[in-house]
Design an enzyme around this catalytic site. Structure first.
Site, PDB file in Angstrom:
ATOM      1  N   ASP A  99      33.267  33.323  11.352  1.00  0.00           N
ATOM      2  CA  ASP A  99      33.604  34.271  10.286  1.00  0.00           C
ATOM      3  C   ASP A  99      34.696  35.217  10.743  1.00  0.00           C
ATOM      4  O   ASP A  99      35.233  35.976   9.947  1.00  0.00           O
ATOM      5  CB  ASP A  99      32.350  35.071   9.884  1.00  0.00           C
ATOM      6  CG  ASP A  99      32.594  35.966   8.676  1.00  0.00           C
ATOM      7  OD1 ASP A  99      33.276  35.513   7.733  1.00  0.00           O
ATOM      8  OD2 ASP A  99      32.115  37.121   8.673  1.00  0.00           O
ATOM      9  N   VAL A 134      30.628  48.864   9.981  1.00  0.00           N
ATOM     10  CA  VAL A 134      29.673  49.091  11.062  1.00  0.00           C
ATOM     11  C   VAL A 134      30.423  49.207  12.386  1.00  0.00           C
ATOM     12  O   VAL A 134      29.962  49.853  13.318  1.00  0.00           O
ATOM     13  CB  VAL A 134      28.622  47.966  11.120  1.00  0.00           C
ATOM     14  CG1 VAL A 134      29.248  46.633  11.480  1.00  0.00           C
ATOM     15  CG2 VAL A 134      27.508  48.296  12.082  1.00  0.00           C
ATOM     16  N   HIS A 136      36.236  36.499   7.349  1.00  0.00           N
ATOM     17  CA  HIS A 136      35.495  37.729   7.692  1.00  0.00           C
ATOM     18  C   HIS A 136      34.730  38.261   6.472  1.00  0.00           C
ATOM     19  O   HIS A 136      34.940  39.388   6.032  1.00  0.00           O
ATOM     20  CB  HIS A 136      36.445  38.801   8.236  1.00  0.00           C
ATOM     21  CG  HIS A 136      35.744  39.805   9.103  1.00  0.00           C
ATOM     22  ND1 HIS A 136      36.371  40.452  10.141  1.00  0.00           N
ATOM     23  CD2 HIS A 136      34.470  40.284   9.086  1.00  0.00           C
ATOM     24  CE1 HIS A 136      35.521  41.285  10.727  1.00  0.00           C
ATOM     25  NE2 HIS A 136      34.362  41.198  10.098  1.00  0.00           N
TER      26      HIS A 136
END
Length: 352
Positions: free
Chosen positions: A290, A86, A315
């Site tokens: 994260d 994204v 992540h």
């Protein structure tokens, strides 16, 4: 002796195997020539520079470096770049625009998965998951005599003791709103958010959000108020120079000592040194991350790794099977759409 005939099909280069659900969408076509990096590792730069020559399409991962050198190696035949992410910070947008190369990305499909991770991190950070898990794993539980407040942390949900609960969001896009939707059943009473400074405040939109989520108050506020009033702060804004270290020492000092910080966006949004100090000196209760500055080069001696009230994930926000399959499919369809001159499911137009 046979005569060699060069393929007239457009060539596409894919820097990772996209799995058995998606690869047939590419490999079983007879109108494109597909070249795939054969290993389930980072794509070798030399291999990529050699194989991208004459390609019409290129599908990359977030970890692949896209720069002028790579685009020059591809040459004028390159029509489309598709990234299975994204984010597009790894893509030089001016270089693509200069060469009229279309860009595909994979928004929306990972919204729910990242929102799930954000809630998980908020719960883990508030209830000391990192610290208390270590107690069990290290065999220390039998040595800890029970006491009324042993292992306690602040409750994420509203209670008779604390009936008011406020969540703060840095960034209030799709993922933030999906996270808010998950928080409402916890008894959340207030949602505060900080938006893009270039976008004017819209009280009517805030009132509509409050009605939609069934909350007494949804309001856009400044960062100082958001930090001071929130019981949990979710960092869910885009990366880039404009948001670098938006969570700095001043922000962290304003937070409640019982508040937690969650970052599921980009590591650069949080000042690592300031967060380390905030955790060590107990400015805040804990953090769930994260993403980290400098990832993935994070070793065991990293100061945040050593902080018992800091929960760290590598992540994995989009790392659900369903989401990664959806991202891979969208990336492949973006690639084919750009190569064949068709619409792309998600094309970046510069207006996002």
């Amino acid at each position: 002796m046979g005569v060699f005939v060069a393929s007239t099909r457009p060539k596409v280069v894919v820097t990772r195997n996209l799995g058995p659900e998606t690869m047939p969408l590419l490999l079983e076509r007879d109108d494109v020539e597909v070249v795939v990096w054969p290993e389930d590792t980072y794509c070798d730069r030399k291999w990529l520079l050699e194989n991208v020559r004459g390609a019409t399409g290129l599908l990359v991962m977030l970890s692949d470096r896209v720069d002028a050198e790579l685009l020059e190696a591809a040459g004028p035949s390159l029509k489309v770049l598709s990234t299975m992410s994204v984010g597009y910070e790894h893509v030089p947008l001016p270089e693509l625009a200069k060469r009229n190369i279309r860009l595909g990305y994979t928004p929306d499909v990972l919204t729910d998965a990242v929102a799930d991770i954000a809630i998980m991190l908020a719960l883990m950070a508030s209830r000391n998951a990192e610290e208390v898990t270590a107690v069990v794993r290290n065999g220390e539980w039998p040595k800890r005599p029970w006491s009324p407040f042993m292992f306690c942390g602040p409750q994420l949900s509203a209670s008779t003791v604390h009936p008011q609960r406020t969540a703060g969001f840095i960034g209030f896009g799709r993922i933030a709103q999906a996270t808010l939707k998950r928080l409402v059943p916890f008894g959340l009473t207030t949602c505060l958010y900080a938006g893009n400074p270039a976008t004017p405040a819209d009280p009517a939109a805030d009132a509509a959000h409050a009605r939609a989520f069934g909350l007494p108050r949804v309001a856009r506020v400044g960062l100082a108020e958001l930090a001071a009033e929130s019981d949990v702060v979710f960092v869910l804004a885009p990366g880039g120079p404009a948001t670098r270290h938006v969570v700095d020492a001043a922000f962290l000092r304003r937070m409640k000592s019982t508040a937690v910080l969650v970052n599921a966006a980009r590591g650069t949004l949080v000042d690592t040194d300031a967060l380390v100090r905030a955790l060590r000196e107990r400015w805040i209760w804990g953090a769930g991350l994260d993403v980290l500055e400098g990832e993935p080069v994070i070793h065991a001696d990293h100061p945040l790794v050593k902080e018992p009230r800091c929960t760290l994930l590598p992540h994995i926000g989009s790392a659900s099977i369903e989401t990664r399959q959806g991202m891979a499919k969208m990336a492949a369809e973006n690639l084919l759409g750009g190569v064949l001159g068709h619409a792309m499911p998600a094309e970046f137009t510069g207006t996002k």
